[in-house]
Scaffold this active site. Structure first.
Site, PDB file in Angstrom:
ATOM      1  N   GLY A   1       5.598   5.490   9.535  1.00  0.00           N
ATOM      2  CA  GLY A   1       5.204   4.744  10.719  1.00  0.00           C
ATOM      3  C   GLY A   1       6.155   3.621  11.062  1.00  0.00           C
TER       4      GLY A   1
ATOM      5  N   GLY B   1       9.449   4.424  12.307  1.00  0.00           N
ATOM      6  CA  GLY B   1      10.464   4.941  13.223  1.00  0.00           C
ATOM      7  C   GLY B   1      10.395   4.321  14.607  1.00  0.00           C
TER       8      GLY B   1
ATOM      9  N   HIS C   1       0.826  -1.207   0.000  1.00  0.00           N
ATOM     10  CA  HIS C   1       0.000   0.000   0.000  1.00  0.00           C
ATOM     11  C   HIS C   1       0.868   1.268   0.000  1.00  0.00           C
ATOM     12  CE1 HIS C   1      -3.349   2.676   0.908  1.00  0.00           C
ATOM     13  NE2 HIS C   1      -2.629   3.185   1.891  1.00  0.00           N
TER      14      HIS C   1
ATOM     15  N   ASP D   1       6.789  15.377  24.472  1.00  0.00           N
ATOM     16  CA  ASP D   1       6.384  16.450  23.556  1.00  0.00           C
ATOM     17  C   ASP D   1       5.111  17.100  24.077  1.00  0.00           C
ATOM     18  OD1 ASP D   1       3.965  15.113  22.556  1.00  0.00           O
ATOM     19  OD2 ASP D   1       5.330  13.770  21.492  1.00  0.00           O
TER      20      ASP D   1
ATOM     21  N   GLY E   1       6.256  10.655   7.113  1.00  0.00           N
ATOM     22  CA  GLY E   1       6.804   9.415   7.642  1.00  0.00           C
ATOM     23  C   GLY E   1       5.988   8.225   7.194  1.00  0.00           C
TER      24      GLY E   1
END
Length: 375
Positions: A336, A338, A165, A306, A334
């Protein structure tokens, strides 16, 4: 009944019969006086009939009378009913013991057959009831094995689906850019920039997938002592540079530093992924706080906090799975991967990583790494 049942039955039954016959023979010999005479060095008792003897008269002058033979001594008569009852009892006992041991092994065999045929949802421990022995432990180990294999297989299927995907979108944009370049040559410069950008995205995706695959296969790089003071100083410097472009402040609070045993490149990348994830989800004007140092438990702790939207409680574990991005910002580029890479790197170093929502706002990611004994 399987072959194992009949083998167990035969061995148990023969053992019981040998014990019963031996004990019965011993009692029979003792009852008939064999053991007493043998201990004295005498031959077995003869079984001869007694000679008739004259008995005294009942009165004066009465003729002698012959009383005949006395009852014969005990002979070698076998207790047939008792032997048959012993045979039946020992057979039932042997059958019960053989069934008790053969049943869980038969269930394990059926479980292995089902797993070999692709049914990884099979479980054998529930069918063993309340057993508390090595066979029950083996059944539970089998269930854990199939559960782990099922998780890995499902994860691989999901990963393949997600990779397909994720690669479809940049490939579609590349094809669109090539088609427009052929139709509108005057836009060639801008379309080439688009092709270059999509190629870089695919290269980044392939690189992260290779890293994750290498970690899953257990083939990490060279492991050695890593100075966390030096590693974090460089990492915080890069994070502050990136945070300036996003208008996010990076606060660093170092504690007592130490060395850990890890692959320096992979560990740097893992912590960097966590920090960059915090920068990506922090709003402009927000703060990303980094705390690091040796904790009271003797391990090295890193906490990255954060001021973003946080994560739903049900998704705190899912954020460490590949291709999970949740409510990503609109400009998020990104994939997903990391945090998934970060978790695997930390696990390879015998550490732990977890996430929790902060009390006020934001997400807190905690990393715990064992330190070297010399630190």
């Amino acid at each position: 009944m399987g072959r194992l049942f009949w083998k167990l039955f035969l061995f148990i039954w023969l053992g019981q019969m040998a014990a019963v016959l031996g004990t019965g023979t011993l009692f029979w010999a003792e009852r008939n006086g064999y053991l007493t005479r043998l201990d004295r060095g005498l031959p077995p008792p003869p079984h001869e009939r007694f000679e008739p003897r004259a008995l005294p008269a009942d009165g004066p002058g009465a003729p002698a009378r012959n009383r005949g033979y006395p009852p014969p001594p005990p002979g070698m008569h076998l207790p047939i009913p008792a032997i048959l009852a012993g045979l039946l009892a020992s057979a039932l006992c042997a059958a019960g013991l053989a069934w008790y041991f053969a049943k869980p092994i038969r269930q394990l065999r059926q479980g292995f057959d089902a797993a070999a045929n692709g049914d990884l949802a099979v479980r054998v421990a529930p069918g063993m009831g309340q057993r508390r022995d090595e066979l029950a432990d083996l059944g539970r180990d089998f269930d854990r094995m199939t559960e782990r294999v099922q998780s890995v297989v499902e994860g691989q299927k999901r990963l393949l689906h997600d990779v397909s995907h994720e690669m479809r979108s940049p490939l579609a944009r590349l094809q669109a850019a090539v088609g427009l370049a052929r139709q509108q040559p005057e836009r060639m410069e801008g379309l080439l920039a688009r092709v270059e950008r999509e190629s870089e995205r695919m290269n980044q995706l392939v690189g992260e997938l290779l890293t994750l695959s290498r970690l899953e296969a257990g083939s990490a790089g060279a492991v050695g002592p890593v100075d966390m003071d030096e590693l974090l100083a460089q990492l915080v410097e890069d994070a502050r540079f990136e945070g300036t472009a996003r208008r996010v402040t990076v606060s660093y609070e170092p504690g007592r530093m130490a060395e850990v045993l890890a692959d320096p490149e992979l560990l740097h990348r893992a912590i960097e992924n966590v920090v960059r994830n915090a920068l990506r989800f922090s709003p402009p004007g927000g703060i990303v706080r980094i705390e690091a140092g040796v904790g009271g438990d003797g391990a090295f702790h890193i906490v990255v906090l954060d001021h973003g939207p946080g994560v739903a409680e049900a998704d705190l574990e899912a954020i460490f799975t590949p291709f999970y991005r949740g409510a990503a910002p609109g400009d998020d580029d990104g994939y997903g991967l990391g945090l998934a890479i970060a978790r695997r790197v930390v696990q390879v170093g015998n550490g732990t990583i977890g996430a929790s929502n902060a009390a006020d706002a934001g997400l807190s990611v905690s990393i715990r790494l064992p330190i070297l004994a010399s630190s």
